[in-house]
Design a protein around this motif. Structure first.
Motif, short mmCIF file in Angstrom:
data_model
loop_
_atom_site.label_atom_id
_atom_site.label_comp_id
_atom_site.label_asym_id
_atom_site.label_seq_id
_atom_site.Cartn_x
_atom_site.Cartn_y
_atom_site.Cartn_z
N LEU A 36 66.67 -5.11 4.90
CA LEU A 36 65.57 -6.11 4.90
C LEU A 36 64.64 -5.65 3.69
CD1 LEU A 36 63.43 -7.99 6.05
CD2 LEU A 36 62.54 -6.35 7.34
N LEU A 37 64.40 -4.32 3.33
CA LEU A 37 63.53 -4.06 2.15
C LEU A 37 64.21 -4.06 0.82
CD1 LEU A 37 61.57 -1.14 4.21
CD2 LEU A 37 60.96 -3.31 3.62
N GLU A 38 65.33 -3.68 0.94
CA GLU A 38 66.17 -3.70 -0.26
C GLU A 38 66.11 -5.54 -0.76
OE1 GLU A 38 69.97 -2.25 0.32
OE2 GLU A 38 69.25 -0.40 0.01
N ARG A 39 66.14 -6.34 0.36
CA ARG A 39 66.03 -7.92 -0.06
C ARG A 39 64.67 -8.10 -0.88
NH1 ARG A 39 69.28 -11.56 3.61
NH2 ARG A 39 67.54 -12.71 3.62
N LEU A 40 63.82 -7.44 -0.32
CA LEU A 40 62.36 -7.86 -0.74
C LEU A 40 62.11 -7.22 -2.25
CD1 LEU A 40 60.01 -7.42 2.29
CD2 LEU A 40 60.97 -9.63 1.05
N ARG A 41 62.82 -5.79 -2.37
CA ARG A 41 62.74 -5.32 -3.57
C ARG A 41 63.42 -5.97 -4.73
NH1 ARG A 41 63.72 -0.02 -5.30
NH2 ARG A 41 61.67 -0.15 -6.42
N ARG A 42 64.60 -6.75 -4.23
CA ARG A 42 65.07 -7.54 -5.47
C ARG A 42 64.21 -8.70 -5.72
NH1 ARG A 42 70.10 -6.63 -2.06
NH2 ARG A 42 69.44 -8.70 -1.15
N GLN A 43 63.27 -9.41 -4.91
CA GLN A 43 62.67 -10.20 -5.36
C GLN A 43 61.12 -9.86 -6.20
OE1 GLN A 43 61.63 -12.29 -1.69
NE2 GLN A 43 63.51 -12.14 -0.87
N ASP A 44 60.69 -8.50 -5.67
CA ASP A 44 59.64 -7.96 -6.11
C ASP A 44 59.72 -6.37 -6.63
OD1 ASP A 44 57.17 -6.92 -7.12
OD2 ASP A 44 56.15 -7.59 -5.05
N SER A 45 60.14 -6.28 -7.88
CA SER A 45 60.43 -4.71 -8.35
C SER A 45 59.44 -3.83 -8.08
CB SER A 45 60.94 -4.65 -9.86
OG SER A 45 59.93 -5.38 -10.44
N ASP A 46 58.04 -4.41 -7.99
CA ASP A 46 56.91 -3.42 -7.86
C ASP A 46 56.61 -2.83 -6.43
OD1 ASP A 46 56.00 -3.94 -10.65
OD2 ASP A 46 55.02 -5.91 -9.81
N ILE A 47 57.54 -3.21 -5.54
CA ILE A 47 57.37 -2.75 -4.19
C ILE A 47 57.93 -1.34 -4.40
CG2 ILE A 47 58.47 -2.95 -1.83
CD1 ILE A 47 58.71 -5.62 -2.04
N PRO A 48 57.18 -0.17 -3.75
CA PRO A 48 57.44 1.34 -4.06
C PRO A 48 59.01 1.34 -3.45
CG PRO A 48 55.52 0.95 -3.07
CD PRO A 48 55.95 -0.51 -3.07
N ALA A 49 59.59 2.04 -4.30
CA ALA A 49 61.17 2.57 -3.71
C ALA A 49 60.85 3.48 -2.47
CB ALA A 49 61.72 3.21 -4.86
N ALA A 50 59.78 4.35 -2.46
CA ALA A 50 59.39 5.17 -1.37
C ALA A 50 59.45 4.59 0.03
CB ALA A 50 58.18 6.06 -1.66
N ILE A 51 59.21 3.42 0.01
CA ILE A 51 59.09 2.57 1.17
C ILE A 51 60.45 2.55 1.85
CG2 ILE A 51 59.88 0.20 0.71
CD1 ILE A 51 57.29 -0.60 2.15
N LEU A 52 61.52 2.63 1.31
CA LEU A 52 62.86 2.77 1.86
C LEU A 52 63.26 4.02 2.53
CD1 LEU A 52 65.01 0.72 -0.58
CD2 LEU A 52 64.43 0.12 1.55
N GLY A 53 62.36 5.24 2.12
CA GLY A 53 62.76 6.42 2.57
C GLY A 53 62.06 6.88 3.94
#
Length: 222
Positions: free
Chosen positions: A35-52
Motif C-alpha cells: 500500500l505505502l509503496e504504491r503511494l511512494r511511487r506517486q509521491d517521492s516526498d513520502i518518508p521512506a521511514a514510514i515503511l519501517g
C-alpha cells in the motif's frame, strides 16, 4: 464481492492468517508495504521511514503534510475496497473502513509475552530486542493515526467483526473462522453499502488540516 480488512499486532501471526485467508478465498492481498509503496511511487516526498518499524525516522518530518498523506492513504483504501476479492492487511484499514458495512474487519492479537517470543524467532533477536521493536511499531502506528488522521486513541473492540486471539487458538483455526465469516450474508455488498463507499470517495476534505476521521471524545472539530 469479498472485502476483508485485517489489523494485526507484530508477533500475532496476522501475516500467516492474512496469507492463508487470501489463498483460500482467492483474494488479492494488499499489505502495508504494498500500500505505502504504491503511494511512494506517486509521491517521492513520502518518508521512506514510514515503511519501517521505527518511529524515530518519522518524528523528524514535522513539516511534512501528514494530513495530505492521510487523505491519499484513505483514498487508496477506498479505491481498493471497491475492487472485487480484496484483502487489506494494514493496521488502520479496519478503522478507516469501519462505516462500510460489507467489509469484514478483523483484529489479530495475542498476549504480549506470546508475541514477544514469536517476534524474537521471526527477527532472529533476543526477547528484549523483540519487545523494543514491537513497541516501536506500535508507536509508529499511533503516530500515523494521529498525524495523518487526527485520531488520538486506538480503535475499540467494537470496530471489529472478529477479534482473533492467537494466544488462545492457533492461526490456522482463526483462518477457518474468517473464511467462514467471509461467506456470511452480513458481508455481502448491498446497494446501500456500495453507495456509502462511493459517497466516502466524494467526501474527502479539501483542507489537509481537517481530520478525515477523529476521536469524537477528544477532537473539538468533530
Amino acid at each position: 464481492m469479498t472485502v476483508i480488512a485485517i489489523d494485526s499486532d507484530p508477533g500475532s501471526d496476522g501475516d500467516v492468517i492474512a496469507a492463508t485467508v487470501a489463498t483460500r478465498l482467492r483474494l488479492n492481498l494488499v499489505d502495508e508495504a504494498r500500500l505505502l509503496e504504491r503511494l511512494r511511487r506517486q509521491d517521492s516526498d513520502i518518508p521512506a521511514a514510514i515503511l519501517g518499524g521505527e518511529v524515530d525516522g518519522l518524528t523528524g518530518y514535522e513539516p511534512f503534510p501528514w494530513r495530505t498523506l492521510g487523505a491519499k492513504l484513505y483514498l487508496e483504501l477506498l479505491r481498493l475496497a471497491q475492487q472485487d476479492q480484496i484483502l487489506l492487511h494494514w493496521p488502520l484499514a479496519p478503522l478507516l473502513l469501519a462505516d462500510i458495512a460489507h467489509v469484514a474487519r478483523i483484529k489479530v492479537s495475542a498476549p504480549l509475552s506470546v508475541r514477544t517470543r514469536r517476534f524474537a524467532v521471526q527477527c532472529g533477536c533476543n526477547e528484549q530486542e523483540a519487545r523494543r521493536r514491537i513497541q516501536q511499531y506500535d508507536e509508529k502506528t499511533q503516530f500515523i493515526l494521529s498525524a495523518c488522521f487526527g485520531i488520538q486513541a486506538p480503535a475499540s473492540a467494537e470496530t471489529y467483526s472478529v477479534v482473533a486471539d492467537t494466544g488462545w487458538l492457533p492461526a490456522a483455526d482463526w483462518a477457518d473462522e474468517i473464511v467462514e465469516l467471509a461467506h456470511d450474508a452480513e458481508f455481502a455488498p448491498t446497494t446501500t453499502s456500495q453507495a456509502m463507499l462511493r459517497w466516502r470517495l466524494l467526501q474527502l476534505p479539501q483542507d489537509p488540516n481537517v481530520p478525515i476521521l477523529c476521536d469524537r471524545g477528544t477532537s473539538p472539530s468533530c
